[in-house]
Design a protein around this motif. Structure first.
Motif, PDB file in Angstrom:
ATOM      1  N   LYS A  55      -1.274   8.658  -4.429  1.00 47.79           N
ATOM      2  CA  LYS A  55      -2.513   8.563  -3.762  1.00 47.79           C
ATOM      3  C   LYS A  55      -2.322   9.040  -2.086  1.00 47.79           C
ATOM      4  CE  LYS A  55      -4.566   4.917  -6.140  1.00 47.79           C
ATOM      5  NZ  LYS A  55      -5.741   4.111  -6.129  1.00 47.79           N
ATOM      6  N   TYR A  56      -3.255   9.447  -1.539  1.00 50.75           N
ATOM      7  CA  TYR A  56      -3.025   9.906  -0.240  1.00 50.75           C
ATOM      8  C   TYR A  56      -2.845   8.781   0.629  1.00 50.75           C
ATOM      9  CZ  TYR A  56      -5.432  14.305  -1.838  1.00 50.75           C
ATOM     10  OH  TYR A  56      -5.524  15.482  -2.206  1.00 50.75           O
ATOM     11  N   VAL A  91      -5.147   5.211   1.798  1.00 49.68           N
ATOM     12  CA  VAL A  91      -4.747   3.872   1.511  1.00 49.68           C
ATOM     13  C   VAL A  91      -4.766   3.142   2.876  1.00 49.68           C
ATOM     14  CG1 VAL A  91      -2.560   2.607   1.014  1.00 49.68           C
ATOM     15  CG2 VAL A  91      -3.471   4.403  -0.094  1.00 49.68           C
ATOM     16  N   GLU A  95       1.909   6.153  -7.277  1.00 50.48           N
ATOM     17  CA  GLU A  95       0.678   6.743  -7.860  1.00 50.48           C
ATOM     18  C   GLU A  95       0.263   7.957  -7.425  1.00 50.48           C
ATOM     19  OE1 GLU A  95      -2.598   3.604  -7.814  1.00 50.48           O
ATOM     20  OE2 GLU A  95      -1.346   2.134  -8.681  1.00 50.48           O
ATOM     21  N   ASP A 153      -8.145   2.339   3.979  1.00 46.14           N
ATOM     22  CA  ASP A 153      -8.550   0.901   3.161  1.00 46.14           C
ATOM     23  C   ASP A 153      -7.998  -0.226   3.704  1.00 46.14           C
ATOM     24  OD1 ASP A 153     -10.060   2.133   1.212  1.00 46.14           O
ATOM     25  OD2 ASP A 153      -8.409   2.393  -0.297  1.00 46.14           O
ATOM     26  N   LYS A 168       2.306   1.835  -3.366  1.00 46.93           N
ATOM     27  CA  LYS A 168       1.166   2.408  -4.097  1.00 46.93           C
ATOM     28  C   LYS A 168       1.228   3.837  -4.108  1.00 46.93           C
ATOM     29  CE  LYS A 168      -2.591   0.316  -5.384  1.00 46.93           C
ATOM     30  NZ  LYS A 168      -3.954  -0.453  -5.283  1.00 46.93           N
ATOM     31  N   VAL A 169       1.111   4.300  -2.706  1.00 50.45           N
ATOM     32  CA  VAL A 169       1.122   5.844  -2.515  1.00 50.45           C
ATOM     33  C   VAL A 169       2.187   6.561  -3.152  1.00 50.45           C
ATOM     34  CG1 VAL A 169       1.476   7.318  -0.584  1.00 50.45           C
ATOM     35  CG2 VAL A 169      -0.202   5.385  -0.207  1.00 50.45           C
ATOM     36  N   SER A 197       1.131  -0.995   0.013  1.00 49.67           N
ATOM     37  CA  SER A 197       0.059  -0.107   0.044  1.00 49.67           C
ATOM     38  C   SER A 197       0.754   1.373  -0.017  1.00 49.67           C
ATOM     39  CB  SER A 197      -1.048  -0.039   0.963  1.00 49.67           C
ATOM     40  OG  SER A 197      -1.872  -1.188   0.994  1.00 49.67           O
TER      41      SER A 197
END
Length: 126
Positions: free
Chosen positions: A74-75, A79, A72, A82, A68-69, A65
């Motif tokens: 992402k916040y 994540v 990408e 999630d 991925k942050v 995760s």
């Protein structure tokens, strides 16, 4: 140890703590801390792959995760949210027992699923 006291002040003191007995948990300082706070520390056996596997899987999920942050953009907290709402096999998500309800996320859900399991109005009156 400071991290533990911060979490315990927020969420309460656990009766039991299970770890692999790694460096954060095997010092005399931590042993004394567990004794003073009344926490039973259980160390999983190296030949007990089910317990160690659960821990390793959780670590892998969080690492993936975080990757991925970074990749990408992402916040981070979205994540982590999630991760915390994912139920385990035959168990609710980690946040449900803690919060007394399911958490609202970016995924659509029926409002009835987000209602607390306790009577909010009665608590407000009290």
């Amino acid at each position: 140890m400071h991290t533990c006291t911060h979490h315990y002040a927020t969420h309460g003191i656990p009766e039991d703590l299970v770890s692999d007995g790694g460096p954060p948990f095997n010092s005399n300082l931590m042993t004394n801390f567990f004794r003073e706070w009344g926490i039973k520390h259980y160390v999983t056996q190296p030949n007990f792959p089910r317990a160690n596997g659960q821990i390793e899987r959780a670590v892998q999920t969080v690492k993936n995760s975080l990757t991925k942050v970074a990749e990408e953009g992402k916040y981070l907290y979205a994540v982590l949210l999630d991760c915390s709402i994912q139920p385990a096999k035959d168990m609710p998500s980690p946040t449900e027992p803690l919060m007394g309800r399911k958490l609202r996320t970016f995924l659509p859900s029926h409002p009835g699923q987000l209602k607390p399991i306790f009577d909010v109005e009665r608590a407000r009156e009290a």
